[in-house]
Write an enzyme that holds these catalytic residues in place. Structure first.
Site, PDB file in Angstrom:
ATOM      1  N   HIS A   1     -13.261  -6.057   2.078  1.00 49.50           N
ATOM      2  CA  HIS A   1     -13.680  -6.352   3.454  1.00 49.50           C
ATOM      3  C   HIS A   1     -14.905  -5.518   3.816  1.00 49.50           C
ATOM      4  CE1 HIS A   1      -9.187  -7.100   3.752  1.00 49.50           C
ATOM      5  NE2 HIS A   1      -9.671  -8.244   4.188  1.00 49.50           N
TER       6      HIS A   1
ATOM      7  N   SER B   1      -5.293  -7.102   0.280  1.00 52.73           N
ATOM      8  CA  SER B   1      -4.407  -6.368   1.200  1.00 52.73           C
ATOM      9  C   SER B   1      -2.991  -6.336   0.633  1.00 52.73           C
ATOM     10  CB  SER B   1      -4.383  -7.052   2.563  1.00 52.73           C
ATOM     11  OG  SER B   1      -5.707  -7.162   3.039  1.00 52.73           O
TER      12      SER B   1
END
Ligand code: PAF
Length: 288
Positions: free
Chosen positions: A37, A194
């Site tokens: 990210h 994640s």
């Protein structure tokens, strides 16, 4: 950096940016941020006057309630990271702020032109309806000039391109450019996700078998007599032979249509593997 939780506040900030003719970059995320990210946010910061990051675990894209409940959330850590890398605004709404009760409980209808019928779409019915629902809403609210997505979710990226260029929604987002950014990997090769937070150290070691096999398959594709079907099966067999890993699908498809292909030109191999209870995805481009 400012954290915004309501659509109203977001829209008034966007309006002010537009009045000042500032270009806007948007990075949509579900939080639990990692270096993948961060690479998108750094690029958005570098290429636009203002960078918005949304942090929203979108309930409508989860077809499995347990997966939604277990999805890692850590807004404090996310905000710290975003502050250090120069994001200007973080939009972190509640589900109730994002959707009416009706929207939350009805499937968002969209013509995917078949892009949702394969791979992730086939395994997770309704998943991409939720993705398009939230991403189109974010585009509508933030009116970005550029929006950044990782190539790890390759099918998602293809669907968002379709949404902006060819679907009935095309044209509603002005000159918005969708920027696909390369997968970020640990030095070991493991694609950042994640969901890696849910892996034990031992499982992380096991999961390395996924990227290792994908990279090996680039060599297999160059061997005499190699065919797409043979390489596809070899990848599945190799990963399944590793204790603790179970392939859900591995498909070598055309990078644009996502349809099965019998040539390695413009092909991408997309894999989903269970490592214990954790569902991991990865992909590899064979040519171009
Ligand atoms: O890729 C993700 O994290 C999500 O699918 C997205 C694009 C933020 C929409 O919820």
């Amino acid at each position: 950096m400012q954290i915004i939780t309501t659509k109203q506040e977001l829209q008034s900030i966007v309006k002010a940016c537009k009045t000042q003719q500032k270009t806007i970059g948007l990075v949509p995320t579900m939080g639990a941020l990692h270096e993948g990210h961060a690479s998108l946010v750094r690029r958005a910061v570098a290429e636009n006057n203002v960078c918005f990051v949304s942090v929203f675990v979108n309930p409508t894209q989860f077809n499995n309630k347990e997966d939604l409940a277990k999805y890692p959330r850590n807004i404090v850590r996310d905000a710290e990271l975003l502050e250090t890398i120069g994001a200007d605004f973080v939009f972190a709404p509640t589900p109730e702020e994002m959707y009416s009760e009706e929207e939350m409980n009805t499937t968002f209808e969209f013509d995917f032109a078949g892009l949702d019928q394969v791979m992730e779409g086939k395994m997770r019915p309704g998943h991409f309806n939720g993705v398009v629902q939230v991403v189109s809403r974010l585009f509508y609210l933030v009116q970005p000039d550029k929006a950044y997505f990782g190539e790890k979710d390759f099918q998602q990226l293809a669907i968002i391109h379709h949404m902006v260029e060819r679907s009935s929604l095309a044209g509603t987002f002005g000159d918005l450019k969708i920027i696909g950014c390369p997968i970020v990997r640990e030095a070991s090769g493991l694609a950042l996700s994640s969901r890696n937070e849910r892996l034990s150290e031992a499982e992380k070691q096991t999961a390395l078998g996924i990227s290792k096999t994908l990279f090996e398959s680039l060599k297999w594709a160059k061997e005499d007599g190699a065919t797409v079907a043979k390489v596809q099966q070899r990848v599945i067999d190799t990963i399944n032979a590793i204790e603790g890993l179970e392939v859900e699908y591995y498909e070598i498809v055309d990078q644009t249509t996502l349809l099965p292909t019998d040539t390695f030109d413009h092909a991408i191999g997309c894999v989903t593997v269970y490592c214990g209870p954790v569902r991991l995805i990865d992909n590899i481009k064979y040519n171009g």
